[in-house]
Motif scaffolding. Sequence first.
Motif, PDB file in Angstrom:
ATOM      1  N   UNK A 105       0.347  -0.020  -2.653  1.00  0.00           N
ATOM      2  CA  UNK A 105       0.618   1.063  -1.710  1.00  0.00           C
ATOM      3  C   UNK A 105      -0.137   2.349  -2.016  1.00  0.00           C
ATOM      4  N   UNK A 106      -0.835   2.427  -3.154  1.00  0.00           N
ATOM      5  CA  UNK A 106      -1.362   3.702  -3.620  1.00  0.00           C
ATOM      6  C   UNK A 106      -2.866   3.590  -3.883  1.00  0.00           C
ATOM      7  N   UNK A 107      -3.658   4.524  -3.333  1.00  0.00           N
ATOM      8  CA  UNK A 107      -5.116   4.455  -3.446  1.00  0.00           C
ATOM      9  C   UNK A 107      -5.667   5.871  -3.616  1.00  0.00           C
ATOM     10  N   UNK A 109      -1.069   7.041   0.293  1.00  0.00           N
ATOM     11  CA  UNK A 109      -0.065   5.998   0.141  1.00  0.00           C
ATOM     12  C   UNK A 109       0.260   5.388   1.493  1.00  0.00           C
ATOM     13  N   UNK A 110       0.539   4.091   1.461  1.00  0.00           N
ATOM     14  CA  UNK A 110       0.952   3.398   2.684  1.00  0.00           C
ATOM     15  C   UNK A 110       2.105   2.463   2.353  1.00  0.00           C
ATOM     16  N   UNK A 111       3.013   2.339   3.295  1.00  0.00           N
ATOM     17  CA  UNK A 111       4.231   1.547   3.071  1.00  0.00           C
ATOM     18  C   UNK A 111       4.221   0.270   3.891  1.00  0.00           C
ATOM     19  N   UNK A 112       3.053  -0.127   4.381  1.00  0.00           N
ATOM     20  CA  UNK A 112       2.964  -1.278   5.269  1.00  0.00           C
ATOM     21  C   UNK A 112       2.580  -2.555   4.527  1.00  0.00           C
ATOM     22  N   UNK A 113       2.301  -2.441   3.207  1.00  0.00           N
ATOM     23  CA  UNK A 113       1.934  -3.623   2.440  1.00  0.00           C
ATOM     24  C   UNK A 113       0.531  -4.134   2.720  1.00  0.00           C
TER      25      UNK A 113
END
Lengths: 113, 114
Positions: free
Chosen positions: A72-74, A24-28
């Motif tokens: 955000x999710x991969x 997950x990443x929160x940077x868009x």
Amino acid sequence: EADIYQTPRYLVIGTGKKITLECSQTMGHDKMYWYQQDPGMELHLIHYSYGVNSTEKGDLSSESTVSRIRTEHFPLTLESARPSHTSQYLCASNPGLPKETQYFGPGTRLLVL
Amino acid sequence: AQTVTQSQPEMSVQEAETVTLSCTYDTSESDYYLFWYKQPPSRQMILVIRQEAYKQQNATENRFSVNFQKAAKSFSLKISDSQLGDAAMYFCAYSDSGTYKYIFGTGTRLKVLA
């Protein structure tokens, strides 16, 4: 500091089990990547995504699958783990132009017995 | 197809000395980016320095600088005043502008000797 997370950090599992590695990443960031890396060795691209509902296989053939339902999710899934899947899996995201910089997660070390 | 080559599997440097890591690449594109990434043992891969191909000036980040030779397709990393914390795998990488393509070299392990 990049806001990209991977869980679990370490996983020991038996042959034949189904596993999902979370990223997950929160940077868009629209672009996301999965790499396979044996310790101290080169990186091999196994999957990438341009954005939601976009997934492609990378240069290294892999039995894993990925999905991209949310930006955000991969997550990466192995339906039936085998000892040959033992490796480190790195997730990365990229904001695209103008930076084109890869931001890496801490990785998941997978051991399949 | 684009390629990235790091011909030095391992390098050593004395603490406080300077070391240069080599990288060559091949591409037919004119617009691209080059990077050096650092992967410390059991720690997260991080960006060290980046260079846009259209910029002639070599990038610098504190003790890290590059020697970008576009015609020769060479992109070396110089680490000055080496510190024990610089010990890591260093990966050279190439990216086509605006595409997914991101190519890493095979890495150079840097050892820093006290």
